[in-house]
Motif scaffolding. Structure first.
Motif: not given
Length: 91
Positions: A20-24, A16-17
């Protein structure tokens, strides 16, 4: 890459982390998650392949370079001193 019909699918399992970083990063760059990941993977693949590039030279050039590489190593006094120093940036 734009304008090319996309017909292949790649499935990834990531934590998940990481997602989330890639999505940000994708959002900050104004790209979809798919576009961002595809571009990043493509860039990384090109870089890896370029690192493996074959460079052909004639026999004279090859022999000259081989001769230089076959010579015994010579210590660089300034480099030796640098590595003996206690500079904060050296682990």
């Amino acid at each position: 890459m734009p304008g090319v019909k996309k017909s292949e699918t790649i499935n990834l399992r990531i934590d998940t982390e990481t997602r989330e970083i890639i999505a940000r990063a994708a959002a900050v760059s104004g790209k979809s998650l798919t576009a961002f990941m595809t571009e990043a993977a493509f860039y990384s693949a090109q870089k890896e392949l370029l690192d493996q590039r074959f460079i052909g030279v004639d026999a004279a050039v090859f022999d000259a370079v081989k001769g230089l590489l076959d010579e015994p190593a010579k210590a660089n006094d300034k480099l030796v001193a640098l590595f003996k120093s206690n500079a904060e940036w050296i682990d």
